[in-house]
Design an enzyme around this catalytic site. Structure first.
Site, PDB file in Angstrom:
ATOM      1  N   TYR A   1     -29.278 -43.919  -3.899  1.00 59.11           N
ATOM      2  CA  TYR A   1     -27.786 -44.711  -4.505  1.00 59.11           C
ATOM      3  C   TYR A   1     -28.571 -46.290  -4.827  1.00 59.11           C
ATOM      4  O   TYR A   1     -26.796 -46.931  -4.613  1.00 59.11           O
ATOM      5  CB  TYR A   1     -27.681 -44.692  -2.174  1.00 59.11           C
ATOM      6  CG  TYR A   1     -27.445 -43.778  -1.618  1.00 59.11           C
ATOM      7  CD1 TYR A   1     -26.015 -43.566  -1.734  1.00 59.11           C
ATOM      8  CD2 TYR A   1     -28.425 -42.603  -0.967  1.00 59.11           C
ATOM      9  CE1 TYR A   1     -25.569 -42.666  -1.206  1.00 59.11           C
ATOM     10  CE2 TYR A   1     -27.722 -42.137  -0.052  1.00 59.11           C
ATOM     11  CZ  TYR A   1     -25.969 -41.628  -0.323  1.00 59.11           C
ATOM     12  OH  TYR A   1     -25.423 -40.356   0.060  1.00 59.11           O
TER      13      TYR A   1
ATOM     14  N   ALA B   1       0.152 -31.767  -7.680  1.00 62.78           N
ATOM     15  CA  ALA B   1       0.598 -31.126  -8.413  1.00 62.78           C
ATOM     16  C   ALA B   1       0.276 -29.145  -8.315  1.00 62.78           C
ATOM     17  O   ALA B   1       1.522 -28.375  -8.820  1.00 62.78           O
ATOM     18  CB  ALA B   1      -1.361 -30.382  -9.136  1.00 62.78           C
ATOM     19  N   ARG B   2       0.421 -28.560  -7.576  1.00 62.56           N
ATOM     20  CA  ARG B   2       0.405 -27.534  -6.767  1.00 62.56           C
ATOM     21  C   ARG B   2       2.730 -27.403  -6.615  1.00 62.56           C
ATOM     22  O   ARG B   2       3.079 -25.885  -7.395  1.00 62.56           O
ATOM     23  CB  ARG B   2       0.380 -27.327  -5.477  1.00 62.56           C
ATOM     24  CG  ARG B   2      -1.625 -26.597  -6.019  1.00 62.56           C
ATOM     25  CD  ARG B   2      -1.368 -27.120  -4.607  1.00 62.56           C
ATOM     26  NE  ARG B   2      -3.093 -26.128  -4.213  1.00 62.56           N
ATOM     27  CZ  ARG B   2      -4.155 -26.250  -3.830  1.00 62.56           C
ATOM     28  NH1 ARG B   2      -4.061 -27.445  -2.024  1.00 62.56           N
ATOM     29  NH2 ARG B   2      -5.542 -25.946  -3.682  1.00 62.56           N
TER      30      ARG B   2
ATOM     31  N   HIS C   1      -2.367 -35.363   3.860  1.00 65.65           N
ATOM     32  CA  HIS C   1      -2.989 -33.862   2.781  1.00 65.65           C
ATOM     33  C   HIS C   1      -3.178 -33.437   4.004  1.00 65.65           C
ATOM     34  O   HIS C   1      -4.324 -32.485   4.778  1.00 65.65           O
ATOM     35  CB  HIS C   1      -4.558 -34.026   2.441  1.00 65.65           C
ATOM     36  CG  HIS C   1      -5.018 -33.532   1.201  1.00 65.65           C
ATOM     37  ND1 HIS C   1      -4.194 -32.409   0.547  1.00 65.65           N
ATOM     38  CD2 HIS C   1      -6.000 -32.402   1.350  1.00 65.65           C
ATOM     39  CE1 HIS C   1      -5.282 -31.284   0.453  1.00 65.65           C
ATOM     40  NE2 HIS C   1      -6.072 -31.272   1.367  1.00 65.65           N
TER      41      HIS C   1
ATOM     42  N   ARG D   1      -9.421 -28.839  13.100  1.00 69.88           N
ATOM     43  CA  ARG D   1      -9.932 -29.824  11.927  1.00 69.88           C
ATOM     44  C   ARG D   1     -10.396 -31.078  12.310  1.00 69.88           C
ATOM     45  O   ARG D   1     -11.296 -31.710  12.458  1.00 69.88           O
ATOM     46  CB  ARG D   1      -8.351 -30.859  11.369  1.00 69.88           C
ATOM     47  CG  ARG D   1      -7.704 -29.968  10.962  1.00 69.88           C
ATOM     48  CD  ARG D   1      -5.995 -30.183  10.548  1.00 69.88           C
ATOM     49  NE  ARG D   1      -6.513 -30.995   9.542  1.00 69.88           N
ATOM     50  CZ  ARG D   1      -6.377 -32.188   9.899  1.00 69.88           C
ATOM     51  NH1 ARG D   1      -5.347 -33.100  10.537  1.00 69.88           N
ATOM     52  NH2 ARG D   1      -6.099 -32.961   8.775  1.00 69.88           N
TER      53      ARG D   1
END
Length: 317
Positions: A69, A155-156, A180, A93
């Site tokens: 780091y 993009a999809r 998302h 989720r």
């Protein structure tokens, strides 16, 4: 400490991290890449594998090594991919969010010991929640930290529409907005193919019927899950999304891409991170573009905000 232009620190050498390493190496815009992973042997293996591509004629002489780091101190870009990924059949989720927010917390403690100047790209999911947590808890400059958000989803979507019109997907324009995830939506008023509005595509390209907008949205949102079920993980698409952002930053492209960013009144929304079109350049997120949405599209964006804020509340954020 003065930042080194073209130095990138990649945190995480798992499936996404390793694919991201190869993708950013292939961009040929970085001078130095440092990989950090709790499993140092895995990190070293990925580094050596990538390093052995640099002697080829198409590659730059990029330094690639394992680090710590402390390397963040003079890095210009940091990419965060560490943390568990969603598994096939796992629909909770909140559990993933709790795990990865804890991972992000430990990572941010280390990063902020050394820098608040590097541009930090968050890949770890749920990306909107993790990005919001990292920016707000650590008061990281809001223009310097953002998530990949709906860049891959966009993009999809473009690829799906291009296939139906039988054109290069780079000629399809439009974005997914919001989360998302499940509440993402497509502002169809913005979608076009080389300036041809979406509702005129059947005439222009000789299609038998109008585009099925709901089907395209569902196929777009569930593409990642389909890949997950088929191959066990997703990596290539998200890696290329990161590489696209890295290139835009290093070359100061000032291109417009949808990224997950903390809103502070834009679109009349705040206390949330989600994807809207932004100008990306050498200073990071240089501008949030407030696109004129139709009333029902603004309502969809507000619904995304409400969904994410509900999850943040459940997580105590």
């Amino acid at each position: 400490m003065r930042m080194k232009e073209g130095k990138l620190v990649l945190i995480g050498a798992g499936m996404v991290g390793s694919a991201t390493l190869n993708a950013v190496v292939a961009q040929n815009v970085l001078n130095e890449i440092v990989v950090i992973d709790a499993n140092e042997n895995k990190a070293l293996g990925e580094v050596l594998d990538a390093l052995h591509t640099t002697p080829f004629a198409h590659a730059t002489n990029t330094t690639i090594r394992v680090g710590s780091y402390a390397d963040c101190a003079d890095a210009s870009i940091i990419v965060m991919t560490a943390g568990p990924s969603i598994q096939a059949g796992d629909n909770d989720r909140r559990v993933l969010a709790e795990k990865n927010i804890a991972v992000m917390d430990s990572v941010m403690q280390e990063i902020t010991r050394y820098t608040r100047n590097a541009i930090l790209i968050v890949v770890t999911n749920p990306v909107d929640l993790v990005t919001y947590f990292a920016q707000t808890k650590y008061n990281y400059p809001a223009d310097k930290i953002f998530g990949t958000g709906t860049l891959l989803d966009t993009a999809r979507m473009r690829q799906i529409i291009a296939a139906q019109c039988n054109v290069d997907s780079k000629n399809v324009h439009g974005y997914l907005f919001g989360e998302h995830g499940e509440s993402a939506f497509i502002p169809w008023s913005m979608v076009n193919v080389s300036g041809i509005p979406v509702d005129e595509l059947p005439r222009a390209f000789g299609l038998n019927s109008a585009l099925d907008k709901e089907k395209i949205l569902e196929e777009t949102k569930h593409a990642g899950l389909r890949i997950l079920k088929l191959k066990g993980y997703t990596s290539s698409g998200i890696a290329q999304s990161v590489a696209r952002l890295v290139r835009a930053i290093v070359l100061n492209e000032r291109c417009v891409l949808p990224i997950s960013t903390v809103l502070q009144g834009e679109y009349n929304l705040e206390q949330v991170a989600m994807s809207v079109p932004c100008v990306i350049g050498s200073n990071g997120r240089e501008r949030i573009l407030e696109v004129q949405l139709l009333p029902h599209e603004q309502e969809q964006l507000a619904a995304c905000c409400e969904s994410l804020q509900k999850m943040l509340l459940q997580l105590g954020l």
